[in-house]
Scaffold this active site. Structure first.
Site, short mmCIF file in Angstrom:
data_model
loop_
_atom_site.label_atom_id
_atom_site.label_comp_id
_atom_site.label_asym_id
_atom_site.label_seq_id
_atom_site.Cartn_x
_atom_site.Cartn_y
_atom_site.Cartn_z
N SER A 191 0.84 -1.20 0.00
CA SER A 191 0.00 0.00 0.00
C SER A 191 0.87 1.24 0.00
CB SER A 191 -0.90 0.02 1.24
OG SER A 191 -1.56 1.26 1.40
N TYR A 204 -1.97 -0.70 10.44
CA TYR A 204 -2.12 -1.13 9.05
C TYR A 204 -0.90 -0.72 8.22
CZ TYR A 204 -3.96 -1.19 4.25
OH TYR A 204 -4.15 -1.40 2.91
#
Length: 299
Positions: A191, A204
């Site tokens: 990501s 995350y």
């Protein structure tokens, strides 16, 4: 949404309309059936050219979002696919399964929770058995949940995020190695958060950095065996993870509009990166993280 496919010459600024999602809330893990507006997984917009003919792929988190788009793209490119997803996501998964069946390729449904160590091993064995082998792995299943302050981040959330994003990747990859012949590929979903972490997504974002590091380390370890490992780092892509506590509700109407392209991306726009890294045309690409983020600069 335009009906142009990914091979048609077009302006990337307006290939998809700028979306302004209304404030909405879903329970985790989020469901494509309920997301507003609908995301494009490539059902009508992805056109295959035979780049993965005969491949046998296992894709985790494949009921919706990026995983679903990758599954459709792989099938359109000629691969047979095994789809993993949580049992509660069965309705979304069945839609993707039906789309894949229309391509004429084999599709296997393997629901289950990748946080479970024993399931990770069984998942790989079932996929290899049902597909008649395994030569492509996409570790895509992910958990993303905001926490505005570290003091509010529970051990339960932190553990669940790491078990889903990191431990499962280790376990599934480890289990897959005995099945993967030379020429196989592993692609992990990282990501932009690994490079530009949102302060509300500390757990995350740190897992995505770990996935980058894992991809580069395993790329070196497996390259001599002819197995390539790479990663894709998406930016703001419109998926059910966003309204299911992946973003603050008040920010949803502006989601993705701060990118140089001025809009959020669609899952169908990420899938070609996975196709490239899985296809033989990327044979000299190892340990790479391919960014699909609308133009945001990354290291």
């Amino acid at each position: 949404m335009t009906q142009h496919d990914q091979l048609t010459f077009q302006n990337p600024v307006d290939r998809y309309a700028q979306i302004s999602p209304p404030k909405q809330d879903q329970p985790e893990p989020g469901f494509d059936e309920e997301i507003v507006p609908k995301a494009d997984h490539g059902e009508e917009s992805y056109r295959g050219t035979g780049r993965l003919e005969g491949r046998k792929a296992l894709i985790t988190g494949a009921d919706s979002g990026i995983g679903a788009a990758v599954a459709i793209a792989f099938a359109r490119e000629g691969a047979d696919v095994a789809l993993n997803y949580l049992p509660v996501e069965e309705e979304d998964a069945q839609h993707i399964i039906e789309v894949i069946r229309e391509t004429g390729r084999k599709v296997i449904a393997l629901p289950g929770d990748v946080r479970d160590q024993e399931f990770c091993s069984q998942l790989v064995e079932d996929a290899a058995r049902e597909l008649g082998g395994l030569d492509a792995l996409v570790n895509n299943a992910g958990k993303q949940e905001i926490s505005e302050d570290l003091t509010e981040l529970s051990d339960e959330q932190m553990r669940s995020t790491y078990e889903t994003n990191v431990y499962a990747m280790f376990r599934i990859t480890k289990a897959a190695l005995k099945h993967l012949p030379a020429g196989s590929t592993i692609v992990n979903t990282s990501s932009i958060q690994a490079y530009n972490p949102n302060p509300m997504l500390i757990d995350y974002a740190s897992t995505k950095s770990a996935m980058n590091n894992f991809s580069k380390g395993m790329g070196q370890q497996l390259a001599p065996k002819g197995i390539r490992v790479n990663a894709v780092a998406p930016g703001p892509i419109w998926t059910p993870i966003q309204p299911s506590d992946g973003q603050p509700k008040e920010k949803l109407p502006h989601f993705g509009q701060n990118t140089p392209l001025g809009r959020a991306g669609q899952p169908a726009e990420v899938a070609p990166a996975f196709v490239f890294l899985t296809s033989p045309e990327s044979s000299y690409v190892v340990g790479e993280t391919l960014h699909v983020n609308g133009g945001t600069p990354t290291p």
